[in-house]
Design a protein around this motif. Structure first.
Motif, mmCIF file in Angstrom:
data_model
loop_
_atom_site.group_PDB
_atom_site.id
_atom_site.type_symbol
_atom_site.label_atom_id
_atom_site.label_comp_id
_atom_site.label_asym_id
_atom_site.label_seq_id
_atom_site.Cartn_x
_atom_site.Cartn_y
_atom_site.Cartn_z
ATOM 1 N N SER A 58 -16.066 -24.412 67.443
ATOM 2 C CA SER A 58 -15.991 -25.709 66.782
ATOM 3 C C SER A 58 -16.798 -25.723 65.490
ATOM 4 N N ARG A 62 -15.358 -31.318 71.917
ATOM 5 C CA ARG A 62 -14.330 -31.842 71.015
ATOM 6 C C ARG A 62 -14.782 -31.684 69.567
ATOM 7 N N GLY A 95 -7.167 -28.639 64.997
ATOM 8 C CA GLY A 95 -6.720 -28.429 66.376
ATOM 9 C C GLY A 95 -6.272 -27.004 66.639
ATOM 10 N N TYR A 96 -5.867 -26.771 67.890
ATOM 11 C CA TYR A 96 -5.412 -25.446 68.289
ATOM 12 C C TYR A 96 -3.994 -25.190 67.796
ATOM 13 N N ARG A 112 -7.479 -19.623 67.690
ATOM 14 C CA ARG A 112 -7.188 -20.373 66.473
ATOM 15 C C ARG A 112 -6.614 -19.401 65.449
ATOM 16 N N LEU A 161 -7.015 -26.609 77.352
ATOM 17 C CA LEU A 161 -7.103 -26.736 75.903
ATOM 18 C C LEU A 161 -6.015 -27.693 75.441
ATOM 19 N N ASN A 181 -5.004 -30.790 72.008
ATOM 20 C CA ASN A 181 -5.374 -31.432 70.746
ATOM 21 C C ASN A 181 -5.383 -32.945 70.908
ATOM 22 N N ALA A 191 -9.438 -30.382 68.145
ATOM 23 C CA ALA A 191 -9.352 -29.478 69.286
ATOM 24 C C ALA A 191 -10.255 -29.955 70.417
#
Length: 218
Positions: A130, A154, A159-160, A176, A205, A207, A211
């Motif tokens: 992150s 978070r 996002g992923y 990622r 996982l 979004n 992420a």
């Protein structure tokens, strides 16, 4: 006693981990000067070094899991203390670059049974990722979900990517946009090692305005 084969590589990984730990301490002692180029280079080196130390710890654990399943040391532990500990680690790594927040949902009990060291390693791995992608904010959160303690990291990144969310094997696709996926494999092992009444933990996982890395512990 001489080292043979895989034992030699495990010892080498351990030595590299220790050397990088010393290097990380050296980088931490370098003062920031208020010069953007200098400070950015120091911060990048510091994060890369500490991230490498964590990766090597994960590699050792994965190596040990090849011949035998991970045996977590399950003990009663406070989810509040766990969340605050991860928040503190994120704040130390961020050094004010990002806003670090925490949230403990009202339904979380005062204690949960888990291996604190293993769970912290998985969550710190998520924090490292992150830190590389978040724009302004990281949130460390705990709540109950599907009868499990869900501890999440978070961020407000893009996002992923879809191949990660689709469940691609971590070694077959980058985490990622960069990396080997070792951290995801490690985190799944940690989650799966936690078992209660026939149910095993899992890694989720997804979004949600960024992420979300969520470790579910039964």
């Amino acid at each position: 006693m001489s080292l043979q084969g895989a034992d030699f590589y495990a010892a080498l990984i351990h030595e590299l981990k220790n050397n990088l730990g010393l290097l990380s301490m050296t980088i931490d002692s370098i003062p920031l000067k208020g010069d953007a180029d200098h400070d950015s280079a120091v911060e990048t080196a510091r994060l890369l070094c500490q991230g490498s130390v964590d990766r090597l710890r994960q590699a050792l654990l994965i190596y040990k899991s090849i011949d035998r399943a991970i045996s977590p040391a399950i003990e009663a532990y406070s989810p509040h203390d766990l969340v605050q500990g991860i928040k503190g680690r994120a704040e130390a790594l961020s050094r004010g670059r990002l806003r670090i927040e925490s949230l403990l949902q009202a339904n979380v009990p005062p204690v949960w049974f888990l291996d604190r060291d293993l769970v912290e390693m998985a969550l710190v791995n998520a924090v490292h990722n992150s830190l590389a992608y978040a724009r302004t904010r990281i949130l460390v959160e705990a709540g109950l979900l599907d009868g499990c303690l869900a501890i999440s990291v978070r961020d407000d990144s893009d996002g992923y990517p879809e191949h990660i969310l689709a469940g691609a094997e971590p070694h077959a696709a980058a985490y990622r946009s960069t990396g080997t996926g070792l951290g995801l494999q490690f985190s799944r092992l940690i989650a799966h090692s936690h078992e209660h009444e026939g149910r095993r933990g899992e890694l989720r996982l997804f979004n949600d305005n960024g992420a979300v890395f969520s470790l579910l512990l039964p």
